[in-house]
Scaffold this active site. Structure first.
Site, PDB file in Angstrom:
ATOM      1  N   LYS A  93       0.823  -1.217   0.000  1.00  0.00           N
ATOM      2  CA  LYS A  93       0.000   0.000   0.000  1.00  0.00           C
ATOM      3  C   LYS A  93       0.863   1.274   0.000  1.00  0.00           C
ATOM      4  CE  LYS A  93      -2.224  -1.085   3.801  1.00  0.00           C
ATOM      5  NZ  LYS A  93      -1.745  -2.440   4.142  1.00  0.00           N
ATOM      6  N   ARG A 139      -9.767   0.409   8.596  1.00  0.00           N
ATOM      7  CA  ARG A 139      -9.258  -0.907   8.963  1.00  0.00           C
ATOM      8  C   ARG A 139     -10.286  -1.720   9.737  1.00  0.00           C
ATOM      9  NH1 ARG A 139      -3.272   0.137   8.576  1.00  0.00           N
ATOM     10  NH2 ARG A 139      -2.411  -1.939   8.744  1.00  0.00           N
ATOM     11  N   ARG A 157      11.899  -6.037   5.013  1.00  0.00           N
ATOM     12  CA  ARG A 157      11.610  -4.633   4.741  1.00  0.00           C
ATOM     13  C   ARG A 157      12.476  -3.710   5.607  1.00  0.00           C
ATOM     14  NH1 ARG A 157       5.477  -2.455   4.975  1.00  0.00           N
ATOM     15  NH2 ARG A 157       5.536  -2.828   7.211  1.00  0.00           N
ATOM     16  N   ARG A 212      11.224  -1.999  11.130  1.00  0.00           N
ATOM     17  CA  ARG A 212      10.117  -1.683  12.039  1.00  0.00           C
ATOM     18  C   ARG A 212      10.006  -2.756  13.115  1.00  0.00           C
ATOM     19  NH1 ARG A 212       4.995  -0.242   8.306  1.00  0.00           N
ATOM     20  NH2 ARG A 212       3.989  -1.489   9.911  1.00  0.00           N
ATOM     21  N   ARG A 240      -0.542  -9.253  12.845  1.00  0.00           N
ATOM     22  CA  ARG A 240      -1.116  -8.236  11.948  1.00  0.00           C
ATOM     23  C   ARG A 240      -1.940  -8.884  10.837  1.00  0.00           C
ATOM     24  NH1 ARG A 240       4.241  -5.749  10.529  1.00  0.00           N
ATOM     25  NH2 ARG A 240       3.148  -4.721   8.838  1.00  0.00           N
TER      26      ARG A 240
END
Ligand code: ADP
Ligand code: ZN
Length: 217
Positions: A13, A88, A122, A155, A166
């Site tokens: 996203k 969400r 990431r 992160r 998640r």
């Protein structure tokens, strides 16, 4: 264009939204980025938000609503936007429908194995939030942001346990929103990624093509 970019954690996203922003005259409201900014501050609110984000849980509705309203109010009249990370939950989707109309939902579909592979590799720029991946989307110099020279970090919610949480939260609370959007007969632009190394530009070109066909770009 008033749109939402929608997909599982790690579906891309933020990566695509920032590239779309550069090509369209829209503002991107990225909820996750906003919460990471808030968490940097050693305030009561920052600590509270951290307690949720670092466990992979959703930030409570009241806080989210306040942030959303403030950011939407900051968009110049007539300018479009892309919401990344909002809504969400069904409650958030209903609230959004009261505040504003939407023209389009950009839906990202990506298999789970790609998501897990991507999130665990990431890296994010500490300064400007640009997203990299140490295997598939490398910076020119290791651990240094191409755009601003800032240091890259992982992160704290990109660890295997929190990633799992998640994805669970997405399946249980977020995915059901798709039905809500369908019932509103909102147009969908679907971008599917089935390979780990598809360059973001390829996906973005597909999205732009579709948006143009619908006179939204
Ligand atoms: P992801 O890669 O999971 O899509 P984001 O950067 O969009 O990550 O969001 C990171 C975290 O911020 C979420 O796991 C959640 O804790 C919090 N968050 C973001 N958007 C919302 C929202 N709309 N409502 C509640 N919490 C949110
Ligand atoms: Zn940077």
């Amino acid at each position: 264009m008033k749109g939402v970019i929608f997909g599982a954690p790690g579906s891309g996203k933020g990566t695509y939204a920032s590239r779309l922003q550069a090509k369209l005259d829209v503002e991107v409201i990225a909820m996750g980025d906003i919460f990471r900014e808030i968490m940097k501050q050693e305030t009561k609110l920052g600590k509270k938000v951290r307690g949720y984000v670092e466990k992979g849980l959703l930030v409570p509705g009241k806080i989210v609503t306040e942030v959303l309203k403030e950011r939407l109010a900051g968009i110049p009249k007539g300018k479009g936007f892309i919401l990344d990370g909002y809504p969400r939950t069904i409650e958030q989707a209903k609230l959004l429908a009261k505040i504003t109309d939407l023209d389009v939902v950009i839906l990202l579909t990506v298999p789970d194995w790609i998501i897990i592979e991507r999130l665990s590799t990431r890296r994010i720029c500490k300064n400007c939030g640009t997203v990299y991946n140490i295997r598939f989307l490398k910076p020119k110099v290791d651990n240094v942001c191409d755009k601003c020279g800032g240091p890259l970090y992982q992160r704290p919610d990109d660890t295997p346990d929190v990633i799992k949480k998640r994805i669970e939260v997405y399946e249980a609370q977020t995915k059901p929103i798709l039905k809500f959007f369908e019932e509103k007969t909102l147009p969908f632009v679907v971008a599917s990624c089935n390979e780990l190394d598809t360059p973001p530009e390829t996906i973005v070109a597909g999205i732009l093509d579709d948006l143009r066909k619908r006179n939204l770009a």
